[in-house]
Design an enzyme around this catalytic site. Structure first.
Site, PDB file in Angstrom:
ATOM      1  N   GLU A 199      11.124   3.141  -7.398  1.00  0.00           N
ATOM      2  CA  GLU A 199      12.559   2.850  -7.251  1.00  0.00           C
ATOM      3  C   GLU A 199      12.665   1.938  -6.042  1.00  0.00           C
ATOM      4  O   GLU A 199      12.557   2.397  -4.894  1.00  0.00           O
ATOM      5  CB  GLU A 199      13.344   4.152  -6.995  1.00  0.00           C
ATOM      6  CG  GLU A 199      13.281   5.160  -8.119  1.00  0.00           C
ATOM      7  CD  GLU A 199      14.109   4.748  -9.329  1.00  0.00           C
ATOM      8  OE1 GLU A 199      14.837   3.745  -9.257  1.00  0.00           O
ATOM      9  OE2 GLU A 199      13.998   5.437 -10.356  1.00  0.00           O
TER      10      GLU A 199
HETATM   11  P1  NAP Z   1      10.395   1.146   3.177  1.00  0.00           P
HETATM   12  O1  NAP Z   1      10.151   0.472   4.462  1.00  0.00           O
HETATM   13  O2  NAP Z   1       9.736   0.581   1.964  1.00  0.00           O
HETATM   14  O3  NAP Z   1       9.958   2.678   3.396  1.00  0.00           O
HETATM   15  C1  NAP Z   1      10.011   3.638   2.380  1.00  0.00           C
HETATM   16  C2  NAP Z   1       8.906   4.659   2.594  1.00  0.00           C
HETATM   17  O4  NAP Z   1       7.643   3.999   2.586  1.00  0.00           O
HETATM   18  C3  NAP Z   1       8.990   5.366   3.939  1.00  0.00           C
HETATM   19  O5  NAP Z   1       8.486   6.678   3.778  1.00  0.00           O
HETATM   20  C4  NAP Z   1       8.046   4.546   4.802  1.00  0.00           C
HETATM   21  O6  NAP Z   1       7.491   5.269   5.878  1.00  0.00           O
HETATM   22  C5  NAP Z   1       6.964   4.211   3.809  1.00  0.00           C
HETATM   23  N1  NAP Z   1       6.226   3.002   4.156  1.00  0.00           N
HETATM   24  C6  NAP Z   1       6.625   1.962   4.928  1.00  0.00           C
HETATM   25  N2  NAP Z   1       5.643   1.033   4.999  1.00  0.00           N
HETATM   26  C7  NAP Z   1       4.621   1.508   4.249  1.00  0.00           C
HETATM   27  C8  NAP Z   1       3.323   1.013   3.924  1.00  0.00           C
HETATM   28  N3  NAP Z   1       2.886  -0.172   4.374  1.00  0.00           N
HETATM   29  N4  NAP Z   1       2.526   1.761   3.127  1.00  0.00           N
HETATM   30  C9  NAP Z   1       2.953   2.953   2.674  1.00  0.00           C
HETATM   31  N5  NAP Z   1       4.162   3.482   2.950  1.00  0.00           N
HETATM   32  C10 NAP Z   1       4.987   2.760   3.721  1.00  0.00           C
HETATM   33  O7  NAP Z   1      11.931   1.220   2.821  1.00  0.00           O
HETATM   34  P2  NAP Z   1      13.100   1.695   3.770  1.00  0.00           P
HETATM   35  O8  NAP Z   1      13.400   0.639   4.754  1.00  0.00           O
HETATM   36  O9  NAP Z   1      12.827   3.058   4.272  1.00  0.00           O
HETATM   37  O10 NAP Z   1      14.290   1.815   2.707  1.00  0.00           O
HETATM   38  C11 NAP Z   1      15.059   0.724   2.328  1.00  0.00           C
HETATM   39  C12 NAP Z   1      14.592   0.131   1.014  1.00  0.00           C
HETATM   40  O11 NAP Z   1      14.514   1.149   0.030  1.00  0.00           O
HETATM   41  C13 NAP Z   1      15.594  -0.876   0.465  1.00  0.00           C
HETATM   42  O12 NAP Z   1      14.910  -1.967  -0.081  1.00  0.00           O
HETATM   43  C14 NAP Z   1      16.314  -0.100  -0.621  1.00  0.00           C
HETATM   44  O13 NAP Z   1      16.898  -0.898  -1.621  1.00  0.00           O
HETATM   45  C15 NAP Z   1      15.204   0.745  -1.146  1.00  0.00           C
HETATM   46  N6  NAP Z   1      15.757   1.918  -1.844  1.00  0.00           N
HETATM   47  C16 NAP Z   1      15.673   1.952  -3.191  1.00  0.00           C
HETATM   48  C17 NAP Z   1      16.225   3.020  -3.880  1.00  0.00           C
HETATM   49  C18 NAP Z   1      16.150   3.097  -5.382  1.00  0.00           C
HETATM   50  O14 NAP Z   1      16.427   4.153  -5.918  1.00  0.00           O
HETATM   51  N7  NAP Z   1      15.791   2.036  -6.071  1.00  0.00           N
HETATM   52  C19 NAP Z   1      16.847   4.050  -3.179  1.00  0.00           C
HETATM   53  C20 NAP Z   1      16.911   3.980  -1.794  1.00  0.00           C
HETATM   54  C21 NAP Z   1      16.351   2.894  -1.127  1.00  0.00           C
HETATM   55  P3  NAP Z   1       8.116   5.139   7.360  1.00  0.00           P
HETATM   56  O15 NAP Z   1       9.463   5.668   7.256  1.00  0.00           O
HETATM   57  O16 NAP Z   1       7.241   5.989   8.174  1.00  0.00           O
HETATM   58  O17 NAP Z   1       8.064   3.690   7.715  1.00  0.00           O
END
Ligand code: NAP
Length: 490
Positions: free
Chosen positions: A260
């Protein structure tokens, strides 16, 4: 000593939850959890490293051997208890969420209620796992299909919905009979641990079934979870960039995955729209949680014949917002998650203005007064947008609304479909004849028609293109956590 005051202080857990116990990480190190409203430290949480994850995965794998055989009705009862338990503790859970995420308290109550509803939904799904009996096409044999739980599931979630992003995965996993390893976002680990606490103490979920391991080494741990042979499925919610990385890691074990990912939702107001309804929808789906939801409207397309009227009414709405700390009762809009998010908003506005955009309202970070923690950005409306501006294509993920007039259906659909993601979108019209045409033409997974709010447990939630694949919630959500076994009866 925690600065979050609750009726049940035990809901604040700062250690790793492995095999039904709260334990320190093997390095004994901790990382701070910050309050986005002030940037002050709330408390410290244990760090899970690779050894802790390997240990928890072994436990979840062993536990799966017995959990997969449990009666679906018993799993349904556990899920129902967990639903009621979250509702009974919703004020405490909302306070934890509010402090670590920053969104207004009322929205936190809304998230906890919605998050709990996924447990209720999957309590109803657990006993309804159907197979098929199929007549062979080439003989008198009969073909039977069974649905079986897939195994240990790795759940990786973002900070913007610290409760709901976990429950809509965990509910399906538990209903199917899977065990799980949860890596919450490092910014918001406390809500996840509180839910695990309730699952253990009030819902009777057996030890080893749900394991929650906060960490600040997301890339190392993400790789480990995706590559571990004992994990049979990963379910990730987060950015498209991280989703791509995780999919490449998961390829090594050909793991089943659901993603997602990010969106870029168009909000389209046709000339025959009910403007009041559209303005109400805009308020919710552009500015809820200060624009930090994956289904938030990204670009606001308004038919040129009603553009001026719609813009001036939207400006009045934004003028009425009250920016503040999430836990202050008059706050309508809270902080962004961190300074980097504010910096991104600032850069998007500066880039757009340097290329000719006009700031109608807002446009700046808050640098003075009680909200000068560095995490607040003014709710903003921009006009005079052009296709060469970064904001035209990027997922904004903040409180900026770019307003763009359009002249024809073809033009606005083309502007949307050029984007390489397609999660949510919205359009407003009173012309029933447009319904299927526009819905079919938009390359988007979920469409709100005359509504700015679409998420609920009954909805198959998910996107197309680079917004990912898989559907959460609805009757489809459980499928991703099962495998079909086919039997041929001669
Ligand atoms: P993110 O940076 O991709 O982080 C999401 C998760 O992945 C967190 O647990 C994060 O850990 C982890 N993560 C970060 N970098 C990683 C890596 N290199 N390898 C493995 N895991 C990693 O996203 P976010 O900033 O938290 O959330 C915002 C994004 O999520 C937006 O693009 C939004 O559209 C998307 N989103 C999508 C949905 C959907 O249902 N489609 C719902 C909500 C959000 P840490 O927190 O420790 O960095």
């Amino acid at each position: 000593m925690s600065i979050i005051k609750l009726s049940n202080q035990d809901l604040i857990q700062t250690k790793l939850f492995i095999n039904g116990e709260w334990v320190s990480g093997s390095t004994n190190q901790e990382f701070p959890v910050l309050d986005p409203s002030t940037n002050q430290e709330l408390l410290k949480v244990s760090i899970a490293n690779e050894d802790d994850y390997n240990n928890a995965i072994d436990i979840a794998y062993d536990t799966f051997q017995s959990f997969k055989k449990t009666n679906p009705r018993d799993r349904s009862n556990m899920l129902n208890k967990l639903y009621h338990s979250m509702i009974n503790h919703k004020e405490d859970l909302a306070k934890i969420l509010c402090h670590e995420n920053g969104k207004p308290y009322n929205e936190c109550i809304g998230e906890i209620t919605s998050a709990a509803s996924f447990f209720q939904w999957y309590a109803e799904e657990a006993p309804r796992m159907y197979g098929d009996v199929i007549q062979s096409g080439i003989s008198n044999k009969k073909i039977l299909t069974l649905r079986q739980p897939i195994g240990v599931v790795g759940i990786l979630t973002p900070w913007n919905f610290p409760a709901a992003m976990i429950t809509r995965k965990l509910g399906a996993a538990l209903a199917a009979g899977c065990t799980s390893i949860i890596k919450p976002a490092s910014a918001t680990p406390l809500t996840a641990s509180a839910i695990a606490y309730l699952g253990h103490t009030e819902a009777g979920i057996p030890k080893g079934v749900v394991n929650v391991l906060p960490t600040n080494s997301s890339s190392k741990i993400g790789k480990l979870v995706c590559e571990h042979p004992k994990i049979k499925k990963i379910s990730f919610t987060g950015s498209t960039g991280v989703g791509k990385t995780l999919q490449s890691h998961a390829a090594s074990t050909l793991k089943k995955a659901s993603f997602e990912l990010g969106g870029n939702a168009p909000f389209i107001v046709f000339q025959d729209a009910d403007l009041d309804k559209a303005l109400e929808g805009l308020k919710i789906c552009k500015f809820r949680q200060s624009g930090q939801t994956c289904v938030c409207a990204n670009r606001i397309f308004v038919h040129e014949s009603i553009y001026d009227e719609f813009l001036s009414k939207a400006l009045e709405i934004v003028k009425g917002f009250k920016l503040g700390k999430g836990y202050d009762s008059d706050t309508t809009h809270g902080p962004l998650i961190n300074k980097a998010a504010v910096q991104k908003m600032d850069e998007l506005v500066k880039d757009a203005v340097s290329k000719g955009a006009k700031i109608e309202i807002g446009g700046s970070p808050i640098t003075q007064g009680p909200l000068s923690s560095g995490n607040f950005f003014q709710p903003t409306i921009l006009t005079n947008l052009k296709e060469n501006m970064d904001i035209w294509e990027e997922e904004i993920f903040g409180p900026i609304a770019p307003f763009i007039p359009f002249s024809s259906e073809e033009q606005v659909i083309n502007w949307n479909n050029k984007i390489d993601v397609g999660l949510a979108g919205y359009y407003y019209t009173q012309d029933i004849n447009k319904l299927f045409k526009i819905s079919e033409d938009l390359e988007i997974g979920m469409i709100g028609i005359n509504t700015g709010a679409l998420s609920e447990a009954a909805l198959p939630f998910g996107g197309v293109k680079k917004s990912g694949f898989g559907r959460e919630g609805s009757k489809y959500g459980i499928e991703d956590y099962t495998v079909i076994k086919s039997l041929v009866l001669g």
